[in-house]
Design a protein around this motif. Structure first.
Motif, PDB file in Angstrom:
ATOM      1  N   GLN A   1     -42.974 -11.316 -13.663  1.00  0.00           N
ATOM      2  CA  GLN A   1     -43.574 -12.098 -12.728  1.00  0.00           C
ATOM      3  C   GLN A   1     -45.082 -12.435 -13.287  1.00  0.00           C
ATOM      4  OE1 GLN A   1     -43.518 -10.005  -9.222  1.00  0.00           O
ATOM      5  NE2 GLN A   1     -44.701  -8.219 -10.032  1.00  0.00           N
ATOM      6  N   THR A   2     -45.943 -13.105 -12.627  1.00  0.00           N
ATOM      7  CA  THR A   2     -47.303 -13.519 -13.194  1.00  0.00           C
ATOM      8  C   THR A   2     -48.181 -12.293 -13.202  1.00  0.00           C
ATOM      9  OG1 THR A   2     -47.200 -15.671 -12.626  1.00  0.00           O
ATOM     10  CG2 THR A   2     -49.459 -14.668 -12.919  1.00  0.00           C
ATOM     11  N   THR A   3     -48.721 -11.576 -14.531  1.00  0.00           N
ATOM     12  CA  THR A   3     -49.365 -10.376 -14.505  1.00  0.00           C
ATOM     13  C   THR A   3     -50.843 -10.496 -15.183  1.00  0.00           C
ATOM     14  OG1 THR A   3     -47.072  -9.591 -14.388  1.00  0.00           O
ATOM     15  CG2 THR A   3     -48.922  -7.842 -15.179  1.00  0.00           C
ATOM     16  N   ALA A   4     -51.677  -9.546 -14.906  1.00  0.00           N
ATOM     17  CA  ALA A   4     -52.950  -9.586 -15.619  1.00  0.00           C
ATOM     18  C   ALA A   4     -52.955  -8.312 -16.335  1.00  0.00           C
ATOM     19  CB  ALA A   4     -54.134  -9.564 -14.189  1.00  0.00           C
ATOM     20  N   TYR A   5     -53.433  -8.290 -17.641  1.00  0.00           N
ATOM     21  CA  TYR A   5     -53.361  -7.139 -18.505  1.00  0.00           C
ATOM     22  C   TYR A   5     -54.613  -7.183 -19.007  1.00  0.00           C
ATOM     23  CZ  TYR A   5     -48.309  -8.017 -18.729  1.00  0.00           C
ATOM     24  OH  TYR A   5     -46.992  -8.248 -18.209  1.00  0.00           O
ATOM     25  N   THR A   6     -55.378  -5.729 -18.699  1.00  0.00           N
ATOM     26  CA  THR A   6     -56.654  -5.350 -19.227  1.00  0.00           C
ATOM     27  C   THR A   6     -56.687  -4.563 -20.480  1.00  0.00           C
ATOM     28  OG1 THR A   6     -57.400  -5.416 -16.992  1.00  0.00           O
ATOM     29  CG2 THR A   6     -58.839  -4.215 -18.567  1.00  0.00           C
ATOM     30  N   ALA A   7     -57.605  -4.944 -21.687  1.00  0.00           N
ATOM     31  CA  ALA A   7     -57.606  -4.062 -22.712  1.00  0.00           C
ATOM     32  C   ALA A   7     -59.076  -3.462 -22.671  1.00  0.00           C
ATOM     33  CB  ALA A   7     -58.003  -5.230 -23.904  1.00  0.00           C
ATOM     34  N   ILE A   8     -59.226  -2.124 -22.878  1.00  0.00           N
ATOM     35  CA  ILE A   8     -60.458  -1.180 -22.675  1.00  0.00           C
ATOM     36  C   ILE A   8     -60.741  -0.747 -24.055  1.00  0.00           C
ATOM     37  CG2 ILE A   8     -61.306   1.082 -21.613  1.00  0.00           C
ATOM     38  CD1 ILE A   8     -58.974   0.680 -19.643  1.00  0.00           C
ATOM     39  N   CYS A   9     -61.990  -0.968 -24.424  1.00  0.00           N
ATOM     40  CA  CYS A   9     -62.535  -0.826 -25.659  1.00  0.00           C
ATOM     41  C   CYS A   9     -63.411   0.403 -25.532  1.00  0.00           C
ATOM     42  CB  CYS A   9     -63.193  -1.884 -26.679  1.00  0.00           C
ATOM     43  SG  CYS A   9     -64.014  -1.267 -28.058  1.00  0.00           S
ATOM     44  N   GLU A  10     -63.201   1.754 -26.262  1.00  0.00           N
ATOM     45  CA  GLU A  10     -63.779   2.692 -26.038  1.00  0.00           C
ATOM     46  C   GLU A  10     -64.626   3.002 -27.374  1.00  0.00           C
ATOM     47  OE1 GLU A  10     -61.351   5.830 -24.425  1.00  0.00           O
ATOM     48  OE2 GLU A  10     -61.538   5.016 -22.363  1.00  0.00           O
TER      49      GLU A  10
ATOM     50  N   VAL B   1     -50.897 -13.446 -17.996  1.00  0.00           N
ATOM     51  CA  VAL B   1     -49.854 -14.297 -18.142  1.00  0.00           C
ATOM     52  C   VAL B   1     -49.048 -14.685 -17.205  1.00  0.00           C
ATOM     53  CG1 VAL B   1     -47.603 -14.055 -19.778  1.00  0.00           C
ATOM     54  CG2 VAL B   1     -49.418 -12.697 -20.267  1.00  0.00           C
ATOM     55  N   GLN B   2     -48.768 -16.091 -17.214  1.00  0.00           N
ATOM     56  CA  GLN B   2     -48.276 -16.750 -16.182  1.00  0.00           C
ATOM     57  C   GLN B   2     -46.605 -16.727 -16.338  1.00  0.00           C
ATOM     58  OE1 GLN B   2     -49.577 -18.229 -13.327  1.00  0.00           O
ATOM     59  NE2 GLN B   2     -51.547 -17.555 -14.141  1.00  0.00           N
TER      60      GLN B   2
END
Length: 779
Positions: free
Chosen positions: A92-101, A136-137
């Motif tokens: 299903q439509t989902t938001a993905y987060t990238a974290i730069c440390e 991602v739709q």
């Protein structure tokens, strides 16, 4: 300062946990503190996230990539994955987060003003975090719920699959087990049990795939218990069948019988194969062959002993048995059973021996009790012959019986092993023969007086002088016995009176009878196909000295093919060996012949003469500058021309006594009378010139040459005068004439050649005293 407080201070300073001044104040100490920090400056990262496909089908894979994170940084994602790029397959439509440390480290130095406290240095770690999010739709998902109908029988093709699907976008298409997509959602049938793949595709190309199982019942099986008949050939066998597999409710059948609930079948024949079948509730059927066994058969071995003599009843039969069960009993013919295995006192005949075992099974076999053939004697009496009154004999031949035969005359008291009785006078005798079993036979014989032996000969001629094809037929009368031996005296005897393979000659023959008496005769074998040679048709030579004579000889008898030898008066042999010879010269020829058997006959003489003499050799002369003449020859003239080294060729139409040559060469004449040609005349060399007088100033040219239908000439002269034109054939006859009026210089003229035959001609041009002769070819 208290030692413990100092340790506490150093600990806090080293770990950077507290502000030192308040601490010191807390503990009642007075310090002057200064701090210096050395650390690099960290710039926050600008983080972005890109997506390879921002809109995907449910469950389809796409790639997320984080950009902008420094090389010293580490990227982690909300999905707990790590790395700059990750693959996701959202449902299903989902938001993905990238974290730069990004982690950095700095050094801090603190200086305290106290006589008892020293300066302190500490390491400080800093973590900087930057995030970015991408969505991602996901297209509406396809919900796929396939169903199946089981096959009725194991391995049958009657299962079905239905594809049930909802969701997706637009018109749905359906695919079964890798086949092409179709818009109509029908049930897929004719399927065996197994797992199949089904797929659904929407208008956006999104595909949902699933597996569906078509079930089938377990395979039918039969467990069979077999019962063999009691006796060989019996029909009291049976079987018990138990079915398994399928869906139950079994029915059984045997060799096409009606199905039955029971799996028991009786009254079956031993040593026979049946087709046993079982069916279940779904009418699934299994057939398998079953073989009803047979008990061990009775094996009967008979040993017979024949009767001693023909007609006696002293033969016997001994019986030996294996197989079956229990104790055996024996019977011969229709008599009672007995326990003994011997039957004696039997005459020669066929006997049926029956054996019964302990359970009543029977077996039978035929015994043949034989007998020796009866002693039978035949006697041949040889009459008294040329050797005296006691020269008769009797020879006995025996058949049948057992072992060696002893022979005895009834007039004698002593038997003998020899079958020949000699020294017999004329009279009637009886001979008795006795075999090794004492069986006897009788024969009578009469010894008579023989007539004197006489021989007669009839000759058959041979087919050629050397052929071994002659024969002599010899016939004898009188003598002793019926056998005769014949010979050419000096050669071995033979039993046949026909002696063949004889060449023509005189022979002497002899005949001998069974007693050795002989007689002889002479006979002549002749040549039945002797050769004769005579002279036939003769054709003399036409001209003296010629070789066109012909001759034929005739032959009778002999055998083809023939070789004829023709010899001349000089004893030369002609090359051909035939009965007819051609191209013969004058003379007398000696002819002989030999056939394929190399037989010959007397020679004949064939004379060849000449019919006409040869004409005398002609003489030719040249008259003037352009004419050749034959002297003293009124007829039969033919002119010839020879150019260079080539052979002479006849001049066309040149048969008269005079010839005007049309070209340079050697000219000669042959005269023919009565078909005979004379020797050629001595040749005359003739040179043809184009100008009669080169200084006269007359020039002539024929254009074209050869001439086809018109004669065209070009003339040139310096002096004015008229010109006469003549076209002459080989005999000098004018075939065309013309006149050109007087002119000076160049002139052209032409004449038709109608009726002029093709050939070589001479063109004669005359202008007053000037003359020119040219060769012209008319085609």
């Amino acid at each position: 300062m208290n030692r413990n407080l100092l340790r506490l201070f150093r600990f806090f300073l080293r770990n950077g946990k507290i502000n030192l001044v308040p601490v010191f104040m807390l503990i009642g100490l007075s310090f002057s503190v200064s701090a210096k920090t050395n650390s690099p400056t960290q710039t926050p990262a600008v983080l972005t996230v890109s997506v390879s496909s921002a809109t995907v089908c449910s469950g389809a894979s796409t790639t997320l990539t984080a950009n902008g994170c420094p090389a010293s940084g580490a990227i982690r994602w909300s999905t707990a994955q790590a790395g700059s790029s990750i693959a996701v397959a959202p449902l299903q439509t989902t938001a993905y987060t990238a974290i730069c440390e990004v982690t950095s480290t700095s050094v801090t130095t603190t200086t305290a003003t106290s006589s008892t406290v020293a300066s302190t240095t500490a390491l400080v770690t800093t973590v900087t975090t930057t995030t970015a999010t991408a969505t991602v739709q996901v297209y509406p998902p396809i919900v796929l719920t396939p169903t199946s109908i089981s096959a009725l029988c194991n391995g049958s093709r009657d299962g079905q699959v239905a594809i049930n699907a909802t969701g997706g976008t637009g018109l749905l298409q359906y695919q079964f087990n890798g086949q092409g997509f179709q818009t109509i959602n029908t049930a897929f049938g004719n399927l065996q049990g197994g797992t199949y793949t089904v797929s659904v595709r929407d208008a956006l190309g999104c595909v949902k795939q699933a597996s569906v199982e078509v079930k089938q019942p377990p395979a039918l099986a039969l467990t069979v218990t077999l019962v063999s008949p009691k006796c060989v050939g019996g029909t009291d066998g049976g079987l018990i069948a138990v079915g398994s597999g399928g869906v139950g409710d079994y029915r059984y059948l045997l060799d096409g019988s009606q199905p039955q609930i029971s799996g028991t079948f009786i009254n079956l024949r031993g040593n026979t194969t049946y087709q046993l079948g079982v069916s279940d509730k779904n009418n699934c059927v299994l057939f398998q062959p079953v073989t009803i066994g047979a008990p061990t058969s009775l094996s009967i071995a008979l040993t017979t002993k024949p009767a001693r003599c023909a007609g006696t009843a002293d033969g016997s039969v001994a019986v030996a048995v294996t197989g079956g069960a229990g104790t055996y009993q024996y019977r011969i013919g229709t008599g009672p059973f007995q326990t003994g295995t011997q039957f004696t006192g039997l005459a020669a005949n066929n006997y049926n021996i029956t054996v019964q075992d302990g359970v009543g099974c029977l077996g039978s076999q035929t015994a043949v009790v034989g007998q020796p053939a009866p002693v039978q004697l035949t006697a041949i009496a040889r009459p008294v012959n040329c050797f005296g009154p006691n020269s008769g004999s009797i020879t006995v031949t025996s058949t049948g019986g057992t072992g060696a035969i002893q022979y005895q005359l009834t007039t004698s008291q002593t038997p003998q092993a020899s079958n020949v009785f000699t020294g017999i006078t004329t009279g009637n005798y009886t001979v008795v023969g006795t075999d090794a079993n004492g069986c006897t036979g009788l024969v009578s014989a009469t010894v008579t007086q023989s007539a004197p032996l006489k021989i007669q000969a009839t000759s058959v001629a041979a087919t050629c002088c050397v052929c071994p094809t002659g024969a002599v037929s010899l016939v004898s009368t009188g003598g002793s016995g019926i056998a005769r031996q014949y010979q050419i005296i000096g050669q071995p005897y033979q039993p046949a009176g026909q002696i063949s393979g004889l060449r023509p000659n005189t022979y002497r023959f002899r005949v001998a009878d069974e007693a050795g008496c002989t007689d002889s005769v002479a006979a002549v074998v002749t040549d039945g196909n002797s050769l004769t040679l005579t002279a036939g048709t003769i054709k003399d030579v036409s001209c003296a000295g010629g070789n066109n004579g012909e001759a034929t000889v005739q032959i009778a008898g002999g055998k083809k093919p023939f070789n004829f030898y023709w010899a001349t008066e000089r004893r030369d042999t002609l090359k051909t060996f035939t009965a007819t010879q051609t191209n013969l010269a004058e003379g007398t020829y000696t002819v002989s012949v030999q056939d394929s058997n190399r037989c010959t006959t007397t020679t004949v003489f064939v004379p060849i003469k000449s019919t006409f003499p040869l004409p005398v050799k002609p003489v030719i002369t040249q008259t003037g500058s352009s004419t050749l003449v034959v002297t003293d020859q009124p007829a039969g003239i033919q002119w010839y021309i020879r150019i260079g080294s080539a052979a002479g060729q006849p001049v066309l139409n040149a048969t008269g006594p005079a010839l005007v040559p049309y070209e340079s060469g050697q000219y000669y004449v042959v005269v023919t009378a009565n078909g005979c040609a004379s020797p050629p005349s001595d040749p005359i060399n003739f040179i043809l010139t184009a100008l009669a007088d080169p200084a006269s100033g007359l020039s002539v040219r024929v254009v074209p040459n050869p001439v086809v239908d018109r004669l065209r000439i070009e003339l040139e002269q310096a002096d004015r005068s008229a010109v006469t034109v003549q076209l002459l054939d080989a005999s000098g006859r004018a075939v065309m004439s013309g006149q050109i009026p007087a002119f000076t210089g160049k002139k052209q003229a032409e004449w038709p050649l109608t009726g002029v035959p093709t050939g070589n001609y001479v063109l004669k041009i005359a202008a007053e005293s000037r003359q020119s002769v040219l060769r012209v070819l008319v085609e």
